[in-house]
Write an enzyme that holds these catalytic residues in place. Structure first.
Site, short mmCIF file in Angstrom:
data_model
loop_
_atom_site.label_atom_id
_atom_site.label_comp_id
_atom_site.label_asym_id
_atom_site.label_seq_id
_atom_site.Cartn_x
_atom_site.Cartn_y
_atom_site.Cartn_z
N CYS A 2 -3.02 3.95 -1.44
CA CYS A 2 -2.49 4.41 -2.74
C CYS A 2 -1.14 3.75 -3.04
O CYS A 2 -0.35 3.47 -2.14
CB CYS A 2 -2.30 5.92 -2.86
SG CYS A 2 -3.78 6.90 -2.61
N TYR A 82 -0.90 9.02 0.96
CA TYR A 82 -1.05 9.12 2.41
C TYR A 82 0.19 8.63 3.14
O TYR A 82 0.82 7.64 2.74
CB TYR A 82 -2.26 8.30 2.85
CG TYR A 82 -3.43 9.14 3.34
CD1 TYR A 82 -3.78 10.31 2.67
CD2 TYR A 82 -4.18 8.76 4.45
CE1 TYR A 82 -4.86 11.06 3.11
CE2 TYR A 82 -5.25 9.51 4.90
CZ TYR A 82 -5.58 10.67 4.22
OH TYR A 82 -6.63 11.42 4.68
N ASN A 175 2.52 3.79 1.25
CA ASN A 175 2.15 4.58 2.42
C ASN A 175 3.06 4.23 3.59
O ASN A 175 4.13 3.65 3.39
CB ASN A 175 0.67 4.33 2.76
CG ASN A 175 -0.22 4.39 1.54
OD1 ASN A 175 -0.69 3.37 1.06
ND2 ASN A 175 -0.44 5.58 1.01
N ARG A 228 1.96 -4.04 -0.80
CA ARG A 228 1.77 -3.40 -2.09
C ARG A 228 3.09 -2.87 -2.66
O ARG A 228 3.33 -2.95 -3.87
CB ARG A 228 0.73 -2.27 -1.98
CG ARG A 228 -0.69 -2.78 -1.84
CD ARG A 228 -1.70 -1.65 -1.78
NE ARG A 228 -1.71 -0.97 -0.51
CZ ARG A 228 -1.29 0.27 -0.29
NH1 ARG A 228 -0.79 0.98 -1.30
NH2 ARG A 228 -1.35 0.81 0.91
#
Length: 329
Positions: A2, A82, A175, A228
């Site tokens: 995510c 997460y 995360n 990310r």
């Protein structure tokens, strides 16, 4: 997995956006939970009655509603992501505390807090207990990004029993590792920029750039949380600021397209496909929730209107899970 980003438009709209990357098929849709919604905690079976209505992405897990993100009628928005390997949850309930399973925090916050300042007043009472989520049958290791109409953006990471707040000045979250590590890691990418690099001379030879985009050389391209985070922070920082909410939502989708995971690209150790099951965007001012599932790039919208807030029962809004293509002839 995510990725989440927090942006602001030129006309002062605050937007919290996220990808939901998961290997278990969540099958979510926009879900409205009304004022006075009653529910019981999986931790100690304590009964709660929410004050505020809210809209987010969720589904029914067992006999309770699971919500992964959303915005409430006061303009507070939150998303859970997460954080494996880093979280601490208590084994036992605590007397005179708000004993909550981790997967219940979003429902409690959206239902009972109108701002980050109000959440801060309750934070010392919240006690997260190691309880498995229904249907999933495992304890979800979570952290949360929370925003409100003031433009404040915070992160809560349960790395110890006492919960604390981290001011997220970057406006990005992914995360593991924890948020402070990611922010420090940005110092490794000071050379990445939108502008072209100038030609460089080697002896009598002048090396010229290959077309455009040399400034982005070194921008990480993988789907790990650090990769990310850096991509999302870079694109968020340099994308042209949107003038209004609609273009702000469009900007969010362009940014998250750089981290959105197609099926088959990330495979877990158990052989399951971890992919971006949906993208959700919340506007704190218009109280709108924008949603698109993996199967359909068309964006759907649900707004907390006065009429909707008068509803007394939970309500699902079924999004179209088939690609919507507009024919021009």
């Amino acid at each position: 997995m995510c990725t989440s980003i927090f942006t602001m438009t030129k006309d002062g709209k605050h937007l919290l956006s996220r990808t939901m990357d998961f290997s278990f098929p969540l099958d979510p849709n926009p879900l409205f939970l009304p004022r006075d919604h009653q529910w019981s905690s999986d931790s100690d079976q304590q009964s709660y009655q929410n004050k505020y209505g809210f809209i987010g992405a969720g589904r029914l897990l067992g006999s309770s509603y699971f919500v992964a993100d959303g915005v409430n009628e006061k303009g507070l928005s939150i998303a859970e992501l997460y954080l494996p390997g880093e979280v601490y949850y208590s084994k036992e309930e605590k007397k005179d505390a708000l004993n909550l399973a981790p997967h219940e925090l979003v429902v409690w916050v959206l239902g009972n807090c109108g701002s980050i300042a109000e959440l801060e007043q309750h934070l010392s009472k919240i006690h997260l207990v190691e309880k498995a989520a229904p249907v999933l049958n495992f304890v979800t290791p979570l952290h949360w990004i929370i925003t409100d109409k003031t433009g404040r953006c915070i992160v809560i990471e349960p790395t110890e029993e006492k919960l604390s707040i981290y001011e997220n000045t970057v406006g990005v979250m992914t995360n593991t590792p924890c948020i402070e590590w990611h922010v420090t890691n940005l110092s490794n990418y000071l050379h990445v920029r939108p502008q072209q690099y100038d030609p460089v001379t080697f002896g009598t030879h002048t090396a010229n750039p290959f077309s455009q985009g040399t400034g982005t050389t070194g921008l990480p391209g993988g789907y790990t949380p650090p990769d990310r985070f850096v991509r999302a922070a870079f694109f968020k920082e340099h994308i042209s600021q949107a003038p209004n909410e609609v273009e702000g939502v469009s900007n969010a989708y362009h940014i998250l397209a750089t981290v959105r995971i197609p099926k088959g690209i990330v495979v877990t150790g158990e052989g399951a496909l971890d992919y971006s099951q949906y993208v959700g965007t919340m506007c704190n001012e218009s109280l709108s929730y924008y949603f698109s599932p993996y199967e359909n790039y068309q964006i759907s919208k649900v707004t907390l209107t006065d009429e909707l807030l008068k509803e007394t029962k939970p309500k699902f809004f079924e999004a179209d899970h088939q690609e919507a293509i507009k024919s021009l002839n």
